[in-house]
Enzyme design. Structure first.
Site, PDB file in Angstrom:
ATOM      1  CB  CYS A  82      -0.976  -0.003   1.177  1.00  0.00           C
ATOM      2  SG  CYS A  82      -0.214   0.117   2.794  1.00  0.00           S
ATOM      3  CB  CYS A 163      -0.931   3.203   3.593  1.00  0.00           C
ATOM      4  SG  CYS A 163       0.380   2.002   3.251  1.00  0.00           S
TER       5      CYS A 163
END
Ligand code: NAD
Length: 248
Positions: A82, A163
């Protein structure tokens, strides 16, 4: 009757389905799951291909919904990290090259992005076949066509599950490097999670002066979309493509 049939299949303004679509999906799936990312070896390519086909076959090519792709998405959810994601808009080849050099990933490095990259597909109500004559164009025919909805669903999920620092490569040779109507503008930027940092790189064609900058109005618009979502924003401009790839 033949003439009517043909003109029915020929009525859309976009390219028709890619010839051998099913075989290409299958070949790419085996290539990805066995060679490119062996950690995804357990994926069932036959099942994935079937789920892809049944998402749109025999259906009105202008009535795609996110729901149509749910089964496919569930079978092939991305496993890429991510915190290593690269987004792009009007800079696809550069973004792919940059990601490769730096060990980062674009949507085309996920299984479904890899399967569908550069392909076209649509069906026809009442027919078991793909329409290889024409498919709906986003602007001229309908926005809810199967190809557009596919990329929107995939892009949304890719962005919302990112992320850490997310990078985006925008085209500094355009007057408006940030295009609110692009998939990055409509779907990816507005779905980044709070606390993510978006690193914007404004890259322009070598040998030409840049036309947009971090302080220009299009990037300001992007900044305001992000600040509403508490996404942090870093921007670097005036990067010539060659220099960018070499130095970054
Ligand atoms: P862009 O304008 O450069 O478009 C990228 C590609 O998507 C082009 O091939 C374009 O023909 C197609 N595309 C754009 N909007 C579309 C639509 N509404 N329907 C069908 N095809 C469309 O850049 P963008 O729109 O900002 O999209 C790039 C971002 O979205 C990337 O970050 C990527 O993750 C994702 N994406 C990838 C693809 C792909 O073909 N691999 C397609 C769409 C979106």
């Amino acid at each position: 009757i033949y003439k009517w049939y043909r003109s029915g299949l020929n009525r859309w303004h976009g390219p028709g389905s890619t010839p051998d679509f099913q075989d290409i999906i299958e070949d790419r799936c085996y290539n990805y799951t066995q060679r490119i990312r062996p950690d995804s070896r357990s994926r069932n390519c036959q099942e994935i291909k079937q789920a892809f086909m049944s998402a749109f076959i025999s259906k009105d090519p202008c009535k795609a919904t996110k729901e149509d792709y749910r089964r496919l998405i569930d079978l092939a959810d991305p496993t890429v990290p991510c915190n290593k994601r690269v987004l792009w808009s009007k800079t696809k080849e550069l973004a792919r090259e940059y990601a490769k050099l730096r060990g980062l990933v674009t949507l085309e490095d996920t299984l479904l992005g890899f399967l569908a990259d550069r392909l076209h597909w649509c069906g026809e109500p009442g027919s078991p076949d793909l329409n290889t004559w024409s498919c709906p164009d986003w602007e001229k025919d309908c926005r809810t066509n199967y190809r557009s909805v596919f990329w929107e669903v995939l892009s949304e999920r890719f962005a919302e599950s990112a992320c850490g620092t997310v990078q985006v490569l925008l085209n500094g040779s355009l007057e408006n490097a940030f295009d609110e109507m692009s998939i990055f503008g409509r779907v990816e930027a507005p779905n980044l999670k709070p606390m993510v940092t978006l690193q914007v790189w404004l890259v322009h064609d070598p040998g030409k002066p840049p036309r947009d900058s971090c302080s220009g109005s299009s990037i300001k618009k992007l900044k305001s979309i992000l600040s509403e979502r508490n996404v942090r924003f870093i921007c670097r401009d005036n990067l010539s493509r060659d220099l960018f790839l070499r130095s970054s």
